[in-house]
Design a protein around this motif. Sequence first.
Motif, PDB file in Angstrom:
ATOM      1  N   GLY A  22       0.805  -1.270   0.053  1.00 41.09           N
ATOM      2  CA  GLY A  22      -0.111  -0.032  -0.038  1.00 41.09           C
ATOM      3  C   GLY A  22       0.844   1.324  -0.138  1.00 41.09           C
ATOM      4  N   CYS A  23       2.200   1.192   0.039  1.00 42.58           N
ATOM      5  CA  CYS A  23       2.786   2.365  -0.140  1.00 42.58           C
ATOM      6  C   CYS A  23       3.912   2.108  -1.043  1.00 42.58           C
ATOM      7  CB  CYS A  23       3.859   2.571   1.366  1.00 42.58           C
ATOM      8  SG  CYS A  23       2.863   2.581   2.716  1.00 42.58           S
ATOM      9  N   PRO A  24       3.318   2.279  -2.562  1.00 41.37           N
ATOM     10  CA  PRO A  24       4.224   2.175  -3.665  1.00 41.37           C
ATOM     11  C   PRO A  24       5.352   3.205  -3.974  1.00 41.37           C
ATOM     12  CG  PRO A  24       2.309   2.792  -4.361  1.00 41.37           C
ATOM     13  CD  PRO A  24       2.151   2.708  -2.876  1.00 41.37           C
ATOM     14  N   PHE A  25       5.350   4.293  -3.437  1.00 44.80           N
ATOM     15  CA  PHE A  25       6.218   5.190  -3.473  1.00 44.80           C
ATOM     16  C   PHE A  25       7.458   5.484  -2.518  1.00 44.80           C
ATOM     17  CE2 PHE A  25       1.857   6.886  -5.125  1.00 44.80           C
ATOM     18  CZ  PHE A  25       2.175   6.658  -6.425  1.00 44.80           C
ATOM     19  N   ASP A  26       7.075   4.769  -1.168  1.00 43.33           N
ATOM     20  CA  ASP A  26       8.244   4.909  -0.426  1.00 43.33           C
ATOM     21  C   ASP A  26       9.147   3.704  -0.277  1.00 43.33           C
ATOM     22  OD1 ASP A  26       6.877   7.242   0.590  1.00 43.33           O
ATOM     23  OD2 ASP A  26       5.625   6.154   1.975  1.00 43.33           O
ATOM     24  N   PRO A  27      10.281   4.030   0.122  1.00 44.30           N
ATOM     25  CA  PRO A  27      11.465   2.832   0.137  1.00 44.30           C
ATOM     26  C   PRO A  27      10.833   1.975   1.315  1.00 44.30           C
ATOM     27  CG  PRO A  27      12.317   5.140   0.434  1.00 44.30           C
ATOM     28  CD  PRO A  27      10.770   5.557   0.565  1.00 44.30           C
ATOM     29  N   PRO A  28      11.492   0.770   1.195  1.00 43.42           N
ATOM     30  CA  PRO A  28      11.391  -0.300   2.203  1.00 43.42           C
ATOM     31  C   PRO A  28      11.195   0.307   3.746  1.00 43.42           C
ATOM     32  CG  PRO A  28      12.621  -1.025   0.501  1.00 43.42           C
ATOM     33  CD  PRO A  28      12.615   0.197   0.344  1.00 43.42           C
ATOM     34  N   PRO A  29      10.142  -0.119   4.588  1.00 37.58           N
ATOM     35  CA  PRO A  29      10.635   0.552   5.775  1.00 37.58           C
ATOM     36  C   PRO A  29      11.811  -0.147   6.735  1.00 37.58           C
ATOM     37  CG  PRO A  29       8.220  -0.474   5.679  1.00 37.58           C
ATOM     38  CD  PRO A  29       9.061  -0.757   4.271  1.00 37.58           C
ATOM     39  N   ALA A  30      12.009  -1.417   6.392  1.00 43.64           N
ATOM     40  CA  ALA A  30      13.491  -1.852   7.105  1.00 43.64           C
ATOM     41  C   ALA A  30      14.404  -0.848   6.755  1.00 43.64           C
ATOM     42  CB  ALA A  30      13.567  -3.375   6.504  1.00 43.64           C
ATOM     43  N   ALA A  31      14.651  -0.479   5.521  1.00 39.32           N
ATOM     44  CA  ALA A  31      15.710   0.388   5.173  1.00 39.32           C
ATOM     45  C   ALA A  31      15.786   1.539   5.809  1.00 39.32           C
ATOM     46  CB  ALA A  31      15.843   0.377   3.458  1.00 39.32           C
ATOM     47  N   ARG A  32      14.685   2.258   5.986  1.00 40.79           N
ATOM     48  CA  ARG A  32      14.545   3.615   6.639  1.00 40.79           C
ATOM     49  C   ARG A  32      14.999   3.166   8.217  1.00 40.79           C
ATOM     50  NH1 ARG A  32      11.293   7.450   4.536  1.00 40.79           N
ATOM     51  NH2 ARG A  32      12.062   8.596   6.206  1.00 40.79           N
ATOM     52  N   ALA A  33      14.407   1.955   8.673  1.00 47.00           N
ATOM     53  CA  ALA A  33      14.789   2.085  10.214  1.00 47.00           C
ATOM     54  C   ALA A  33      16.279   1.800  10.382  1.00 47.00           C
ATOM     55  CB  ALA A  33      14.230   0.594  10.544  1.00 47.00           C
TER      56      ALA A  33
END
Length: 408
Positions: A22-33
Amino acid sequence: MTSTVETNPAEVPDFPMTRAAGCPFDPPPAARAKQEEAALTRVRLWDGSTPWLVTRYAEQRALLSDPRVSADIDTPGYPSPSPLPKGGGGSRISFILMDDPEHNRLRRMVTAPFSMRRVGAMRPAIQKIVDDLIDGLLAGPRPVDLVDAFALPVPSLVICELLGVPYGDHDFFQDNSKVIIRRDATIEERMAGHQALTGYLDRLVADKEAHPADDLLSGLAARVTAGELTRAEAAQMGVLLLIAGHETTANMIALGTLALLEHPDQLALLRESDDPALVASATEELLRYLNITHNGRRRVAVEDIEIAGEVVRAGEGLILANDIANRDTSVFPDPDRLDITRDAHRHVAFGFGVHQCLGQQLARLELQIVYSTLYRRIPTLALAGDLADIPFKHDGSVYGVYELPVTW
């Protein structure tokens, strides 16, 4: 104070990481973490190796301009995104995977056609290509796949004109390009695609030697005749420019349009303004926000490097994740918000240092013309279906959409 990390392979996350549903424009959450934890961290690749993932903006810019970092795919420790035959084989695409002085020797042979002056002179021709394709859209049936009818033809027609490649062959080179950049393609599939394109460009360069014209391939053919370049090198450069010239921009056109349709306030702001500065600003922001080269730029250290409290040893791989660098809060406040009025020109979507994208001025011009023309001429452009049904290119080295059904 620096430290080296004793890595427990069981605790190292796999790379590439998965985007959130559902977040096709955002980088992977794990990478942001990982970015929040540290500027450099370890990740595990398909072959079990554990290169450094460089998560933050400042460290990426520092390493991309560091002469102790190599872009040569044949350097031991290079973090290959997928299995390669020895020596890189069919995946070694011209000078982007080389170091200076060879990189610079080959790159400067094709620099002039991509200068701001030469690219700027192409504006009327690109505007006509865009207008003609929109005429075709308006005269055709609805809904229509914007990728097939518009996003791919625009950059394909432009790069064909620049290189001197017959556009009638676009199905052939687009099909083989897709295989080469597909992340899950086998070695055999990618080598076959690369060899098919290399053979095609080799024949074109040979033809340009005999029948020169006013195009980039004819310029390379003249250097072959003069003994400054081998035909194999010329063909490899032709493959690189042909792939890079249409795949990246095509994905930015389609994905950028989808992002704007999902942010109607930003789309309205862009559509209703006649300020070229806002169009330029919107283009830079979409490049930052979407960052279609989502596999990261690959490098390997050739000397020990101290950075951000760590020591990157000679022979250790580096993955510079430009998608999360472009969401670094220290450079771009509120980075997950698409804001076309933002000053986003410092993004690293085109890389940084000596290997930054050769064709960035051409890409910018094409995107500015598309973004300032398409939504004005078709002001009711809308997605024909649900966002959840759009097929995204999670399996490619260039992110985008396979199809974008639209209507008006």
